[in-house]
Design a protein around this motif. Structure first.
Motif, mmCIF file in Angstrom:
data_model
loop_
_atom_site.group_PDB
_atom_site.id
_atom_site.type_symbol
_atom_site.label_atom_id
_atom_site.label_comp_id
_atom_site.label_asym_id
_atom_site.label_seq_id
_atom_site.Cartn_x
_atom_site.Cartn_y
_atom_site.Cartn_z
ATOM 1 N N GLY A 83 34.821 41.547 39.738
ATOM 2 C CA GLY A 83 34.836 41.042 38.376
ATOM 3 C C GLY A 83 33.745 41.678 37.545
ATOM 4 O O GLY A 83 32.924 42.462 38.042
ATOM 5 N N GLY A 84 33.732 41.343 36.277
ATOM 6 C CA GLY A 84 32.708 41.875 35.382
ATOM 7 C C GLY A 84 32.138 40.796 34.498
ATOM 8 O O GLY A 84 32.835 39.852 34.103
ATOM 9 N N VAL A 98 32.283 45.225 28.684
ATOM 10 C CA VAL A 98 32.979 44.865 29.915
ATOM 11 C C VAL A 98 34.379 44.343 29.608
ATOM 12 O O VAL A 98 35.313 44.540 30.403
ATOM 13 C CB VAL A 98 32.149 43.883 30.752
ATOM 14 C CG1 VAL A 98 32.199 42.466 30.211
ATOM 15 C CG2 VAL A 98 32.573 43.923 32.211
ATOM 16 N N THR A 149 37.715 46.162 31.112
ATOM 17 C CA THR A 149 38.713 45.378 31.836
ATOM 18 C C THR A 149 40.122 45.676 31.336
ATOM 19 O O THR A 149 41.096 45.572 32.088
ATOM 20 C CB THR A 149 38.402 43.877 31.706
ATOM 21 O OG1 THR A 149 37.082 43.634 32.212
ATOM 22 C CG2 THR A 149 39.381 43.023 32.477
ATOM 23 N N ARG A 168 42.029 48.447 36.044
ATOM 24 C CA ARG A 168 42.665 47.297 36.691
ATOM 25 C C ARG A 168 41.942 46.862 37.956
ATOM 26 O O ARG A 168 42.324 45.871 38.579
ATOM 27 C CB ARG A 168 44.124 47.626 36.996
ATOM 28 C CG ARG A 168 44.954 47.961 35.764
ATOM 29 C CD ARG A 168 45.057 46.814 34.802
ATOM 30 N NE ARG A 168 45.879 45.719 35.316
ATOM 31 C CZ ARG A 168 46.170 44.612 34.642
ATOM 32 N NH1 ARG A 168 45.660 44.416 33.420
ATOM 33 N NH2 ARG A 168 46.924 43.672 35.183
ATOM 34 N N LEU A 191 39.068 45.642 37.850
ATOM 35 C CA LEU A 191 38.402 44.425 37.409
ATOM 36 C C LEU A 191 39.433 43.304 37.329
ATOM 37 O O LEU A 191 40.398 43.387 36.564
ATOM 38 C CB LEU A 191 37.742 44.639 36.049
ATOM 39 C CG LEU A 191 36.467 45.493 36.055
ATOM 40 C CD1 LEU A 191 36.102 45.924 34.641
ATOM 41 C CD2 LEU A 191 35.309 44.741 36.699
ATOM 42 N N LYS A 192 39.228 42.263 38.111
ATOM 43 C CA LYS A 192 40.220 41.194 38.237
ATOM 44 C C LYS A 192 39.952 40.010 37.316
ATOM 45 O O LYS A 192 40.854 39.190 37.089
ATOM 46 C CB LYS A 192 40.264 40.700 39.687
ATOM 47 C CG LYS A 192 40.462 41.800 40.722
ATOM 48 C CD LYS A 192 41.728 42.609 40.497
ATOM 49 C CE LYS A 192 41.922 43.628 41.628
ATOM 50 N NZ LYS A 192 43.094 44.497 41.396
ATOM 51 N N VAL A 198 36.975 38.673 33.926
ATOM 52 C CA VAL A 198 35.859 39.115 33.095
ATOM 53 C C VAL A 198 35.250 37.943 32.342
ATOM 54 O O VAL A 198 35.953 37.055 31.865
ATOM 55 C CB VAL A 198 36.307 40.218 32.113
ATOM 56 C CG1 VAL A 198 37.387 39.725 31.146
ATOM 57 C CG2 VAL A 198 35.127 40.795 31.346
ATOM 58 N N ARG A 216 43.768 40.197 32.082
ATOM 59 C CA ARG A 216 43.013 39.565 33.165
ATOM 60 C C ARG A 216 42.425 38.230 32.703
ATOM 61 O O ARG A 216 42.193 38.022 31.507
ATOM 62 C CB ARG A 216 41.881 40.484 33.628
ATOM 63 C CG ARG A 216 42.315 41.771 34.308
ATOM 64 C CD ARG A 216 43.165 41.515 35.529
ATOM 65 N NE ARG A 216 43.265 42.708 36.378
ATOM 66 C CZ ARG A 216 44.202 42.897 37.284
ATOM 67 N NH1 ARG A 216 45.139 41.968 37.470
ATOM 68 N NH2 ARG A 216 44.212 43.994 38.021
ATOM 69 N N SER A 257 45.505 37.372 27.905
ATOM 70 C CA SER A 257 45.270 36.665 29.154
ATOM 71 C C SER A 257 45.975 35.312 29.170
ATOM 72 O O SER A 257 45.855 34.526 28.230
ATOM 73 C CB SER A 257 43.762 36.426 29.351
ATOM 74 O OG SER A 257 43.022 37.602 29.143
#
Length: 312
Positions: A114-115, A125, A129, A133, A135-136, A138, A246, A274
Motif C-alpha cells: 500500500g501507499g 501517492v 496508485t 497496480r 499498490l493495492k 492508498v 483502489r 474507488s
C-alpha cells in the motif's frame, strides 16, 4: 514495543542515482516471515526523517507493517542534480522505484503493498496508485494536489506570468548565471507576521520546519525557481474518475488554509472511482496539526491502521 529501522539505498535499472531510504520494521521482525508493506511519501520540502517517517512510518511499523520511507530525487540524501528540484513526475516515479525495491525483499508480500503520503506526498501517492497496480490501497494524510497549488497560490494566481519568469530564469542559468533558489517560507513565524503573512498554513509550516519542532538537516524548504514550471502543468488527480479504483482513505483537518488540503481532500474523495473510499475530517485540526500533534495524528494513524488492515 517500538519499530526497528534499517537505512537502505536503491535504484531501478537505468536510473542514474540512488534513492536513500529508511525501512521501518516491526519490533518482532523475522526475515523468514512474509509481511504486508507500505511506501510512505514525504511532503513537499520535507524528508524521510520528518512526519512521513518519524510519525506515520513508525506507527505503521509498530502495527506490523514493513514501511519504506525515502528522500525524493534531488532532495535529502538521495541523488540527482541539480539539487532542490520538486518535480511531480519524478516524485511519482520515485514511488515506483521504491516499490521495485520492496518487491525484491524476500520478506515482503508483493501482493500486499500500500501507499501513504503526507501533504504533497498524499497527492503523489494517489497519482502513483492510479497507474501502478502494485499498490493495492492508498491513504492520503492532509494531501495536496501540488499542480493545483502551483497554478494558484504558488504562482500568485497568474501561472502564465510565472511560467514566463521561470523560462527567462532557466535561459539565464543555461547561459551561465547563478541558479536562483527560493525559500518557500519566511525565516520565522515572527518574521512572517511582520511581513504581513496571515495564512494559517504558511505560519504553521514555518513553525514546523523552522523550529526544533520539525527541523532536520534533510528537510529543506527551498526550491530551484526555474525548475518549478513542470509542476504548473501537472495534475495529481487527472482522470481519477476512471483510474483511481483502489481503496482510498482521505484524512483532512477541518481548519482549511492556503495550501488547500481541505478542498483537495474533498475533491479527490468525490471524484475517485474507488468502490471503497473513506473520508475522515478531524475536528479542530489544521494541515500541520496532522504532521505531528498527538491527538490529530492518533486519529489519523488509527484510521490508516484499520484501513490497511482491511485491504492488505
Amino acid at each position: 514495543m517500538t519499530e526497528r529501522t534499517e537505512r537502505v539505498a536503491f535504484r531501478s535499472p537505468g536510473m542514474a542515482w540512488d534513492l536513500a531510504g529508511i525501512l521501518h520494521l516491526p519490533a518482532d521482525f523475522d526475515e523468514n516471515r512474509s509481511y504486508p508493506a507500505i511506501v510512505s511519501v514525504h511532503p513537499i520540502g520535507s524528508c524521510k526523517e520528518q512526519t512521513a517517517g518519524d510519525v506515520y512510518a513508525r506507527a505503521l511499523a509498530e502495527a506490523g507493517y514493513v514501511v519504506l520511507v525515502f528522500d525524493a530525487s534531488y532532495q535529502g540524501e538521495s541523488g540527482g542534480s541539480p539539487r532542490l528540484i520538486e518535480d511531480p513526475a519524478q516524485r511519482v516515479e520515485d514511488i515506483r522505484v521504491a516499490i521495485d525495491h520492496l518487491v525484491t525483499l524476500p520478506y515482503v508480500d508483493a501482493e500486499r503493498i500500500g501507499g501513504i503520503g503526507v501533504c504533497g506526498g498524499g497527492g503523489y501517492v494517489i497519482n502513483a496508485t492510479m497507474t501502478d497496480r502494485r499498490l493495492k490501497a492508498v491513504t492520503s494524510i492532509t494531501g495536496v494536489n501540488f499542480g493545483r497549488l502551483s497554478r494558484e497560490a504558488f504562482s500568485g494566481h497568474d501561472p502564465i506570468d510565472a511560467l514566463e519568469r521561470m523560462a527567462a530564469q532557466r535561459t539565464a542559468e543555461a547561459r551561465g548565471e547563478d541558479t536562483r533558489v527560493d525559500d518557500l517560507l519566511p525565516p520565522s513565524v515572527k518574521a512572517g507576521r511582520e511581513a504581513g503573512l496571515t495564512d494559517i498554513d504558511v505560519l504553521e509550516a514555518t513553525d514546523y520546519y523552522k523550529t526544533e519542532r520539525g527541523r532536520t538537516a534533510g528537510g529543506m524548504t527551498s526550491v530551484v525557481f526555474s525548475r518549478r514550471a513542470a509542476a504548473i502543468g501537472w495534475d495529481a488527480f487527472f482522470d481519477a474518475e476512471r483510474l483511481l479504483t483502489r481503496p482510498l482513505l482521505v484524512v483532512i483537518g477541518d481548519r482549511p488554509g492556503g495550501f488547500g488540503a481541505y478542498r483537495d481532500g474533498q475533491e479527490i474523495y468525490g471524484r475517485a472511482a474507488s468502490k471503497d473510499k473513506r473520508l475522515l475530517v478531524v475536528e479542530d485540526t489544521s494541515h500541520y496539526d496532522l504532521y505531528d500533534r498527538p491527538e490529530p495524528t492518533r486519529q489519523a494513524i488509527r484510521a490508516a491502521t484499520e484501513f490497511f488492515g482491511a485491504h492488505l
